[in-house]
Design a protein around this motif. Structure first.
Motif, PDB file in Angstrom:
ATOM      1  N   VAL A  76       7.157   4.663   3.582  1.00  0.00           N
ATOM      2  CA  VAL A  76       6.218   5.222   3.804  1.00  0.00           C
ATOM      3  C   VAL A  76       5.416   6.497   3.433  1.00  0.00           C
ATOM      4  O   VAL A  76       4.461   5.647   2.843  1.00  0.00           O
ATOM      5  N   THR A  77       5.950   7.191   3.217  1.00  0.00           N
ATOM      6  CA  THR A  77       5.335   8.517   3.329  1.00  0.00           C
ATOM      7  C   THR A  77       4.893   8.347   1.462  1.00  0.00           C
ATOM      8  O   THR A  77       4.433   9.048   0.879  1.00  0.00           O
ATOM      9  N   ASP A  78       5.796   7.338   1.023  1.00  0.00           N
ATOM     10  CA  ASP A  78       5.616   6.932  -0.748  1.00  0.00           C
ATOM     11  C   ASP A  78       3.439   6.165  -0.603  1.00  0.00           C
ATOM     12  O   ASP A  78       3.746   6.179  -1.804  1.00  0.00           O
ATOM     13  N   GLY A  79       3.992   5.417   0.016  1.00  0.00           N
ATOM     14  CA  GLY A  79       2.378   4.107  -0.332  1.00  0.00           C
ATOM     15  C   GLY A  79       1.387   5.227  -0.731  1.00  0.00           C
ATOM     16  O   GLY A  79       0.781   4.534  -1.491  1.00  0.00           O
ATOM     17  N   ALA A  80       0.586   6.552  -0.396  1.00  0.00           N
ATOM     18  CA  ALA A  80      -0.435   6.763  -0.825  1.00  0.00           C
ATOM     19  C   ALA A  80       0.027   7.215  -2.515  1.00  0.00           C
ATOM     20  O   ALA A  80      -1.026   6.952  -3.540  1.00  0.00           O
TER      21      ALA A  80
ATOM     22  N   TRP B 141      -0.098   4.232  -4.407  1.00  0.00           N
ATOM     23  CA  TRP B 141      -1.907   3.337  -4.889  1.00  0.00           C
ATOM     24  C   TRP B 141      -2.774   4.660  -5.543  1.00  0.00           C
ATOM     25  O   TRP B 141      -3.260   3.484  -6.287  1.00  0.00           O
TER      26      TRP B 141
ATOM     27  N   SER C  82      -5.474   1.343   0.329  1.00  0.00           N
ATOM     28  CA  SER C  82      -4.618   1.842   0.460  1.00  0.00           C
ATOM     29  C   SER C  82      -3.530   1.519   1.467  1.00  0.00           C
ATOM     30  O   SER C  82      -2.316   1.314   1.693  1.00  0.00           O
ATOM     31  N   TYR C  83      -4.169   0.763   2.347  1.00  0.00           N
ATOM     32  CA  TYR C  83      -3.162   0.312   3.678  1.00  0.00           C
ATOM     33  C   TYR C  83      -2.333  -0.608   3.290  1.00  0.00           C
ATOM     34  O   TYR C  83      -0.644  -0.496   3.557  1.00  0.00           O
TER      35      TYR C  83
ATOM     36  N   TYR D 146      -0.647  -0.371   0.068  1.00  0.00           N
ATOM     37  CA  TYR D 146       0.980   0.186  -0.109  1.00  0.00           C
ATOM     38  C   TYR D 146       1.277   1.453   1.146  1.00  0.00           C
ATOM     39  O   TYR D 146       2.317   0.522   0.533  1.00  0.00           O
ATOM     40  N   LEU D 147       0.746   1.106   2.574  1.00  0.00           N
ATOM     41  CA  LEU D 147       1.546   1.959   3.141  1.00  0.00           C
ATOM     42  C   LEU D 147       2.435   0.722   4.249  1.00  0.00           C
ATOM     43  O   LEU D 147       3.492   1.200   3.849  1.00  0.00           O
TER      44      LEU D 147
ATOM     45  N   CYS E 233       5.768  -0.414   1.072  1.00  0.00           N
ATOM     46  CA  CYS E 233       6.213   1.063   1.801  1.00  0.00           C
ATOM     47  C   CYS E 233       7.114   0.871   2.929  1.00  0.00           C
ATOM     48  O   CYS E 233       8.598   1.338   2.661  1.00  0.00           O
ATOM     49  N   ARG E 234       6.765  -0.226   4.657  1.00  0.00           N
ATOM     50  CA  ARG E 234       7.221  -0.121   5.033  1.00  0.00           C
ATOM     51  C   ARG E 234       8.061  -1.426   5.992  1.00  0.00           C
ATOM     52  O   ARG E 234       9.603  -1.112   5.692  1.00  0.00           O
TER      53      ARG E 234
END
Length: 172
Positions: free
Chosen positions: A15-19, A22, A36-37, A39-40, A43-44
């Motif tokens: 999840v911390t890679d989502g930003a 994006w 951006s949401y 991509y979070l 990743c989850r």
């Protein structure tokens, strides 16, 4: 394997890679940028069917997002592939695809890959046709979504590339 690939770790996204994903997608200049949401969430919820390439500092420098098609559980649909500009041209996208499909072939029995490419996106066309050649798989193409289906203005058609069946011994 190039020097750039040797220094990279192909990993599952977190999840911390989502930003970072994006930003890489935004900077690509060719991908449809999602929120951006999204991509979070990706990743989850789809980390198991996606991959990131991490540089020496552990930060993502490229990614491939995908999912297993519910109606075709042995088919991986590749949603997006993007690589940071500094790492392009060194086989990072190919290493991501090979690594992801090797993992999913072993764990999920993935036997084919699908993706959509807009006409004229020669980098993606080359990436996926060379992937098919490396894996001894035929490629078929057909328009999946015609231009008129997109409600948000002019959009090129999305051409579906079906690659498979993959040759089992060709996993990298």
């Amino acid at each position: 394997m190039t020097a750039a690939q040797a220094d990279l770790l192909i990993d599952r996204p977190e999840v911390t890679d989502g930003a970072a994903l994006w930003r890489i997608a935004k900077d690509s200049g060719t991908l449809d940028l999602n929120s951006s949401y999204s991509y979070l969430l990706w990743c989850r919820d789809f980390a198991g069917t996606s991959a990131v390439a991490r540089g020496a500092d552990g930060a993502p420098v490229g990614f491939v997002t995908g999912y297993v098609r519910p109606e075709r559980p042995r088919t991986l649909l590749v949603w997006q592939v993007a690589v940071n500009a500094a790492y392009r041209g060194h086989g990072v996208a190919a290493a991501l695809l090979d690594g992801l499909t090797a993992r999913l072939g072993a764990g999920h029995g993935i036997a084919s890959v699908e993706t959509t490419i807009t006409p004229g996106n020669t980098a993606s066309e080359r990436l996926f046709t060379s992937y098919a050649a490396r894996h001894g798989a035929p490629v078929t193409r057909e328009v999946l979504f015609d231009s008129g289906l997109f409600p948000d203005g002019p959009h090129q058609p999305e051409v579906l590339y079906r690659i498979g069946p993959l040759t089992p011994h060709s996993s990298h």
